[in-house]
Design a protein around this motif. Structure first.
Motif, PDB file in Angstrom:
ATOM      1  N   ILE A 104      32.150  -9.823  -8.358  1.00  9.80           N
ATOM      2  CA  ILE A 104      30.778  -8.692  -8.698  1.00  9.80           C
ATOM      3  C   ILE A 104      29.714  -9.363  -9.171  1.00  9.80           C
ATOM      4  O   ILE A 104      28.193  -9.578  -8.724  1.00  9.80           O
ATOM      5  N   GLU A 108      25.395 -10.308  -7.243  1.00  9.33           N
ATOM      6  CA  GLU A 108      25.362  -9.600  -7.755  1.00  9.33           C
ATOM      7  C   GLU A 108      23.457 -10.734  -8.025  1.00  9.33           C
ATOM      8  O   GLU A 108      22.473  -9.630  -7.763  1.00  9.33           O
ATOM      9  N   ILE A 142      27.271   6.732  -6.473  1.00 10.59           N
ATOM     10  CA  ILE A 142      28.118   5.832  -5.530  1.00 10.59           C
ATOM     11  C   ILE A 142      28.585   6.651  -5.176  1.00 10.59           C
ATOM     12  O   ILE A 142      29.993   7.167  -4.013  1.00 10.59           O
ATOM     13  N   MET A 169      29.759  -3.714  -3.333  1.00 11.70           N
ATOM     14  CA  MET A 169      29.320  -3.626  -4.820  1.00 11.70           C
ATOM     15  C   MET A 169      28.018  -4.534  -4.976  1.00 11.70           C
ATOM     16  O   MET A 169      28.212  -5.642  -6.833  1.00 11.70           O
ATOM     17  N   SER A 172      22.669  -4.512  -6.005  1.00 10.36           N
ATOM     18  CA  SER A 172      22.015  -3.911  -7.437  1.00 10.36           C
ATOM     19  C   SER A 172      21.085  -3.831  -6.708  1.00 10.36           C
ATOM     20  O   SER A 172      20.147  -5.037  -7.482  1.00 10.36           O
ATOM     21  N   THR A 224      25.274  -5.405 -15.727  1.00 10.38           N
ATOM     22  CA  THR A 224      26.311  -5.808 -14.681  1.00 10.38           C
ATOM     23  C   THR A 224      28.119  -6.095 -15.143  1.00 10.38           C
ATOM     24  O   THR A 224      28.523  -5.190 -14.554  1.00 10.38           O
ATOM     25  N   GLY A 228      30.192  -3.458 -14.267  1.00  7.92           N
ATOM     26  CA  GLY A 228      31.253  -3.645 -13.457  1.00  7.92           C
ATOM     27  C   GLY A 228      32.883  -3.440 -14.255  1.00  7.92           C
ATOM     28  O   GLY A 228      34.023  -2.853 -13.528  1.00  7.92           O
ATOM     29  N   SER A 231      34.063  -0.055 -14.450  1.00 11.60           N
ATOM     30  CA  SER A 231      33.637   0.974 -13.230  1.00 11.60           C
ATOM     31  C   SER A 231      34.917   1.703 -12.922  1.00 11.60           C
ATOM     32  O   SER A 231      36.268   1.358 -12.954  1.00 11.60           O
ATOM     33  N   TRP A 234      35.139   3.900  -7.631  1.00 12.96           N
ATOM     34  CA  TRP A 234      35.018   3.103  -6.875  1.00 12.96           C
ATOM     35  C   TRP A 234      36.873   2.512  -6.958  1.00 12.96           C
ATOM     36  O   TRP A 234      37.222   2.709  -5.562  1.00 12.96           O
TER      37      TRP A 234
END
Length: 301
Positions: A104, A108, A142, A169, A172, A224, A228, A231, A234
């Motif tokens: 991710i 990103e 989300i 993802m 961003s 970020t 991630g 998270s 998701w």
């Protein structure tokens, strides 16, 4: 007589000045003491949850469940950390989290830098309108979009795979917004000079914009990475198979290992939480000096 009067007034003036200086010095010390007290109080409040998690992770379950909490373990039970790896496949979850987070992060960074350059230094029709859509994406959680995203991933057979965990993802809006604001602070004369030297768009980004906005890049990258790494929503949906579960799901599963019993394994859950936050804490302490600089620079425009 005049000399005597001048001497008297001079002595009084010196006394007044001395008293004023003493009063100002006392106020300065008082304000310093207040600031120090408030700073210590805020620090204790901010770090106490982390301290409590750390000491709970090395306590026994009996000590954790006592009515009177202990602020220092009577006996250290470091075997709690080994038990975490025995009860759940914590090593696998750690590996999956590392792969997902860095995947991710790389995507990103690439999409964020290129989009931020386009929105800040690019010249094309509809630029401001497109950026408004980016800002609008910041306001959409989300939970609103996960159904169509999951259907797409299911039809492409991306579920229970790193592709399904990473690809949704890959972009961003937050990363784009922060870097765009930071790139706007760079004068266009630097871009023109770079073009005269023969640099293309990628050269301008890598050799001009990125070095001049290093603090912001560190800041958004750390945010970020943290997002991630932590998270949950998701990965919970996209990875049903244990082979692709991540740390946040593993901690919830660790809690469920005592389902149906009279007590919960709070000490082991805390040990798992400590292991999970170690990379985030290390990165924060390494790059914390860049964070305030990056936020302040991005807020200038």
């Amino acid at each position: 007589m005049a000399g005597f009067m001048n001497k008297t007034f001079g002595t009084k003036n010196e006394k007044i000045k001395t008293e004023l200086n003493t009063l100002a010095l006392r106020k300065k010390y008082l304000y310093s003491a207040i600031r120090l007290t408030v700073g210590i109080a805020v620090t204790v409040i901010a770090f106490f949850p982390m301290y409590w998690m750390l000491i709970t992770s090395v306590k026994s379950q009996d000590e954790v469940l006592r009515l009177m909490p202990t602020f220092w373990p009577k006996e250290f039970h470091f075997e709690n950390y080994a038990t975490v790896f025995k009860k759940v496949n914590f090593g696998r979850y750690y590996f999956n989290t590392i792969v997902m987070t860095f995947g991710i992060l790389v995507l990103e960074i690439v999409t964020g830098i290129l989009a931020a350059y386009g929105f800040s230094k690019g010249k094309f029709r509809g630029k401001n309108l497109a950026f408004m859509f980016v800002l609008g994406a910041l306001m959409i959680p989300i939970q609103v979009t996960f159904i169509p995203i999951y259907m797409i991933c299911a039809r492409l057979h991306f579920t229970d795979s790193f592709t399904g965990l990473i690809l949704p993802m890959a972009v961003s809006p937050y990363y784009i917004f922060m870097l765009r604001q930071s790139f706007l602070s760079v004068d266009d004369s630097y871009i023109d000079a770079a073009k005269i030297d023969g640099l293309g768009r990628l050269g301008i980004i890598m050799q001009v914009l990125a070095p001049m906005n290093k603090a912001t890049l560190f800041t958004v990258t750390l945010v970020t990475f943290t997002s991630g790494w932590n998270s949950y929503f998701w990965p919970k949906i996209a990875a049903k198979n244990e082979v692709r579960r991540v740390l946040t799901i593993g901690l919830a599963q660790l809690k469920d290992t005592f389902a149906g019993q009279g007590t919960m394994n709070n000490h082991e859950i805390m040990a798992g939480a400590v292991l999970a936050i170690v990379p985030v804490v290390i990165l924060f302490f390494i790059f914390q000096k860049y964070m305030l600089t990056g936020y302040s620079k991005a807020a200038m425009k």
